[in-house]
Design a protein around this motif. Structure first.
Motif, short mmCIF file in Angstrom:
data_model
loop_
_atom_site.label_atom_id
_atom_site.label_comp_id
_atom_site.label_asym_id
_atom_site.label_seq_id
_atom_site.Cartn_x
_atom_site.Cartn_y
_atom_site.Cartn_z
N GLY A 128 64.88 -0.16 3.90
CA GLY A 128 65.51 -1.22 3.13
C GLY A 128 64.60 -2.00 2.21
N PHE A 129 63.27 -1.80 2.31
CA PHE A 129 62.35 -2.55 1.46
C PHE A 129 62.07 -1.82 0.15
CE2 PHE A 129 59.89 -6.06 3.83
CZ PHE A 129 61.06 -6.53 4.40
N HIS A 130 61.75 -0.54 0.21
CA HIS A 130 61.53 0.21 -1.03
C HIS A 130 62.80 0.93 -1.48
CE1 HIS A 130 61.12 3.78 1.60
NE2 HIS A 130 61.42 4.47 0.53
N ALA A 131 63.72 1.15 -0.54
CA ALA A 131 64.97 1.86 -0.82
C ALA A 131 65.88 1.74 0.39
CB ALA A 131 64.70 3.33 -1.14
N GLY A 132 67.15 2.07 0.19
CA GLY A 132 68.10 2.11 1.29
C GLY A 132 68.78 0.78 1.55
N ALA B 142 71.01 12.44 13.91
CA ALA B 142 71.37 12.62 15.32
C ALA B 142 72.26 13.84 15.50
CB ALA B 142 72.07 11.37 15.83
N ALA B 143 73.23 14.01 14.60
CA ALA B 143 74.14 15.14 14.70
C ALA B 143 73.42 16.47 14.50
CB ALA B 143 75.25 15.00 13.66
N ALA B 144 72.36 16.46 13.67
CA ALA B 144 71.61 17.69 13.39
C ALA B 144 70.47 17.92 14.37
CB ALA B 144 71.06 17.63 11.96
N GLY B 145 70.24 16.98 15.28
CA GLY B 145 69.14 17.11 16.23
C GLY B 145 67.78 16.93 15.58
N VAL B 146 67.72 16.12 14.53
CA VAL B 146 66.49 15.89 13.78
C VAL B 146 65.87 14.56 14.20
CG1 VAL B 146 65.55 15.50 11.47
CG2 VAL B 146 67.29 17.26 11.82
N THR B 147 64.56 14.54 14.38
CA THR B 147 63.84 13.34 14.81
C THR B 147 63.80 12.30 13.68
OG1 THR B 147 62.47 14.58 16.35
CG2 THR B 147 61.61 12.46 15.60
N VAL B 148 63.99 11.04 14.04
CA VAL B 148 64.00 9.94 13.07
C VAL B 148 62.68 9.18 13.12
CG1 VAL B 148 65.03 7.68 12.54
CG2 VAL B 148 66.50 9.64 13.08
N GLY B 149 62.10 8.94 11.95
CA GLY B 149 60.93 8.09 11.82
C GLY B 149 61.21 6.97 10.86
N ALA B 150 60.51 5.85 11.00
CA ALA B 150 60.67 4.71 10.11
C ALA B 150 59.69 4.83 8.95
CB ALA B 150 60.43 3.41 10.86
N GLN B 151 60.21 4.88 7.73
CA GLN B 151 59.33 4.93 6.56
C GLN B 151 59.25 3.52 5.97
OE1 GLN B 151 60.05 7.63 3.18
NE2 GLN B 151 57.85 7.98 3.30
N VAL B 152 58.12 2.90 6.23
CA VAL B 152 57.92 1.50 5.85
C VAL B 152 57.16 1.41 4.53
CG1 VAL B 152 57.95 0.74 8.26
CG2 VAL B 152 55.77 1.36 7.19
N GLY B 153 57.46 0.39 3.74
CA GLY B 153 56.80 0.27 2.45
C GLY B 153 56.74 -1.16 1.97
N TYR B 154 56.24 -1.32 0.76
CA TYR B 154 56.22 -2.64 0.13
C TYR B 154 57.65 -3.07 -0.18
CZ TYR B 154 51.23 -1.79 -0.90
OH TYR B 154 49.89 -1.54 -0.83
N ASP C 71 59.77 -3.70 -2.61
CA ASP C 71 59.73 -3.38 -4.04
C ASP C 71 60.85 -2.41 -4.41
OD1 ASP C 71 58.88 -3.08 -6.69
OD2 ASP C 71 57.41 -1.55 -6.17
N LEU C 72 62.08 -2.87 -4.34
CA LEU C 72 63.21 -2.01 -4.70
C LEU C 72 63.13 -1.56 -6.15
CD1 LEU C 72 66.22 -3.77 -2.91
CD2 LEU C 72 65.28 -1.52 -2.38
#
Length: 249
Positions: free
Chosen positions: A34-38, A51-63, A65-66
């Motif tokens: 939500g900071f750089h995008a989303g 979750a539905a695809a069984g893919v691991t979630v990571g948090a992509q943190v940034g400045y 700066d949208l």
């Protein structure tokens, strides 16, 4: 070998990338916070798709700066940067929980990622934030970076990363997006490049020299042209070379 991609970067009615189509080809996704995008709904839906695809979630943190998509350096107070990273991880943890999954690692985005290669103050701020929230979360970064050095010293698990669709300098750092050779788009070339990286621990830099790159995870940017084709080509080429493609976390 893990295969990851940046996702969740749409905002409101503005759509970037095709996250749903990308999910079958990757093992981990770096979800914007939500900071750089989303935006919150985009992030929740992205976590649901993962979750539905069984893919691991990571948090992509940034400045925060949208307008610049997090790709502009910000010289900010280091305590404030730590708080910003804590805030982003916490926000995604809540949305992931609602979506039936959880945040399993942290990766900086864009300018913060590249800054943390050499800027020890900002690198330490990111490390301090992750350790404060959950010291069991691995931290993803460039091999040889200050970020991963400080992460390991702080007791965090450092995860080294290579980039399928980015050019490398002779110093094994990423070519600036403003310079020629920064972006790669040929799926077959990218796939062969990553097989060589995994099997020989080298990539060819923009000047034609070979540089050492050892990584546990490979990134294909979700907003790159042909991202889905590149992710599929890399996955298939790695499997064809006998490499086990799976999440690191």
């Amino acid at each position: 070998m893990d295969l990851n991609s940046d996702v969740g970067e749409s905002y409101g009615r503005w759509v970037l990338g095709d996250d749903a189509a990308l999910m079958p080809y990757v093992t981990s996704v770096n979800v914007a916070c939500g900071f750089h995008a989303g935006d919150p709904t985009t992030l929740r839906r992205t976590c649901e798709a993962a979750a539905a695809a069984g893919v691991t979630v990571g948090a992509q943190v940034g400045y925060q700066d949208l307008g610049g998509f997090g790709r502009r350096f910000i010289d900010m107070d280091l305590i404030e940067l730590t708080d910003h990273v804590v805030y982003q991880i916490g926000a995604l943890q809540a949305l992931a929980a609602v979506a039936g999954t959880s945040v399993r690692y942290v990766k900086p985005h864009g300018a913060l990622y590249n800054t943390a290669v050499h800027h020890r103050g900002q690198a330490r701020s990111v490390v301090d934030a992750v350790r404060a929230v959950d010291p069991s979360l691995p931290l993803v970064g460039l091999p040889g970076s200050a970020l991963l050095e400080l992460a390991e010293a702080a007791g965090l698990r450092p995860v080294t990363e290579a980039f399928a669709d980015r050019g490398y300098t002779p110093r094994a750092t990423l070519v600036s997006r403003s310079e020629p050779g920064a972006l790669l788009s040929d799926a077959a070339e990218v796939a062969a490049r990553m097989v060589r990286m995994v099997t020989e621990s080298v990539v060819t830099a923009v000047d034609g020299s070979d540089v050492a790159v050892r990584a546990e995870s490979i990134c294909v940017h979700g907003d790159s042209p042909g991202a889905i084709a590149m992710a599929a080509a890399v996955r298939d080429a790695l499997r064809g070379a006998g490499v086990d493609v799976r999440a690191f976390a």
